[in-house]
Motif scaffolding. Structure first.
Motif, mmCIF file in Angstrom:
data_model
loop_
_atom_site.group_PDB
_atom_site.id
_atom_site.type_symbol
_atom_site.label_atom_id
_atom_site.label_comp_id
_atom_site.label_asym_id
_atom_site.label_seq_id
_atom_site.Cartn_x
_atom_site.Cartn_y
_atom_site.Cartn_z
ATOM 1 N N ASN A 262 0.746 -1.170 -0.027
ATOM 2 C CA ASN A 262 0.026 -0.005 0.034
ATOM 3 C C ASN A 262 0.795 1.087 0.139
ATOM 4 N N TRP A 264 1.279 3.618 2.196
ATOM 5 C CA TRP A 264 1.864 3.923 3.268
ATOM 6 C C TRP A 264 3.277 2.976 3.461
ATOM 7 N N GLN A 265 3.099 1.841 3.029
ATOM 8 C CA GLN A 265 4.603 0.849 2.918
ATOM 9 C C GLN A 265 5.509 1.697 2.100
ATOM 10 N N TYR A 266 5.034 2.103 0.889
ATOM 11 C CA TYR A 266 6.057 2.690 0.149
ATOM 12 C C TYR A 266 6.511 4.154 0.785
ATOM 13 N N LEU A 267 5.649 4.919 1.335
ATOM 14 C CA LEU A 267 6.244 6.185 2.174
ATOM 15 C C LEU A 267 7.336 5.898 3.168
ATOM 16 N N TYR A 268 6.839 4.708 3.686
ATOM 17 C CA TYR A 268 7.847 4.269 5.082
ATOM 18 C C TYR A 268 8.998 3.791 4.424
#
Length: 312
Positions: A262, A264-268
């Protein structure tokens, strides 16, 4: 389900400009206590003497009565990811029940394949028929653990050990240094993304195929990884010599996290990469290269490639 030990195995070796190490790999394969039925060597458009050596090796192969040898020569260097994809496809086309994949600097110890096949049977007995792969324990050439090839264990990693299988550890992902993959996995989940070229192709693929059941590490199946320096890697280590590898890694893992997890995983992941490079005081021009690859990940989303069933 038939025993893995009575099934046909295609050993897949991918090589690029590492002729001397390749010779060690081939000698290690010939010394297996349980030989594979097929040996597929993928020459990734090597520019050294690999092609001439392989032509001679194929001609003089001493195990022709036991092992069928196939040389696949790619027209250009497709990276490890492209090489493994091509090799697994060929193993499937040859009708193998399992493909056993490893790189050209991994030396399987004599019982490596036999232990993997035994381990697969035991894993199936404990977990059911959805076991997607078994992998070897990877050690450095001095016998210590290989720092960059440790599989990721599951939260219940000791479940099979509690059943009495002391050499089996449940894992979610592993490297391609030594992995035994059954035929049905390629039919159900396809091949590794050849577009990844290098880095994270093994992590993505072994994560992809563990949707129903984790993989299993067989701790007494040993492969020695002749990788030069025994250390893990992270983005604090980016420099002029290795930035090209980290660039592929940033793009590939960024793509995986965005398109298969998702946003958020990418941004993290972007934050982790940024903090690591800042902590390692990576030069700003190199940081910008990595940031550019993280942005490329937004539109980089390869499609799964499936092997074709051989004609009857």
């Amino acid at each position: 389900m038939p025993s893995a030990n009575t099934s046909t195995v295609a050993a897949i070796v991918v090589t690029y400009n590492r002729l001397e190490k390749l010779k060690n790999v081939l000698a290690s394969l010939e010394a297996q206590t349980r030989l594979p039925e097929h040996l597929v060597i993928v020459n990734n458009a090597s520019t050294d003497d690999t092609a001439a050596y392989l032509a001679e090796y194929e001609r003089d192969f001493t195990l022709k009565d036991k092992v069928r040898i196939t040389i696949v020569t790619l027209p250009e260097n497709a990276g490890g990811a492209g090489g493994f994809s091509a090799g697994m496809r060929k193993g499937y086309e040859l009708g193998a029940d399992f493909v056993w994949i490893f790189d050209d600097d991994g030396y399987p110890q004599p019982a490596a394949l036999a232990k993997l096949l035994e381990g697969y049977d035991n894993a199936v007995a404990g977990l059911g028929t959805d076991v997607p792969y078994v992998c070897s324990m990877v050690k450095f050439i001095d016998g210590s653990i290989s720092e960059m090839n440790n599989p990721i264990p599951t939260w219940d990693w000791g479940r099979l050990q509690a059943m009495g299988y002391d050499n089996l550890v449940m894992v979610t992902s592993c490297s391609f240094v030594s992995v035994l993959i059954p035929r049905w996995v390629m039919e159900a989940f396809g091949l590794p993304y050849k577009e990844y070229f290098i880095w994270f192709d093994d992590a993505e693929y072994t994560l992809r195929i563990t949707q129903s059941c984790p993989g299993v590490e067989v701790t007494d199946s040993i492969v020695l990884h002749d990788m030069g320096v025994n250390q893990g890697v992270n983005y604090s280590m980016v420099n002029d010599r290795n930035v090209w590898k980290f660039s592929y890694g940033a793009r590939n893992e960024g793509s995986y996290r965005l398109h298969h997890r998702n946003v958020w995983q990418y941004l993290y992941f972007c934050l982790v990469v940024h903090n690591a490079m800042r902590r390692g005081r990576v030069a700003k021009p190199l940081r910008r290269k990595i940031y550019g690859q993280l942005l490329k990940a937004i539109t980089f989303n390869p499609k799964v490639d499936f092997p074709q069933r051989p004609e009857a």
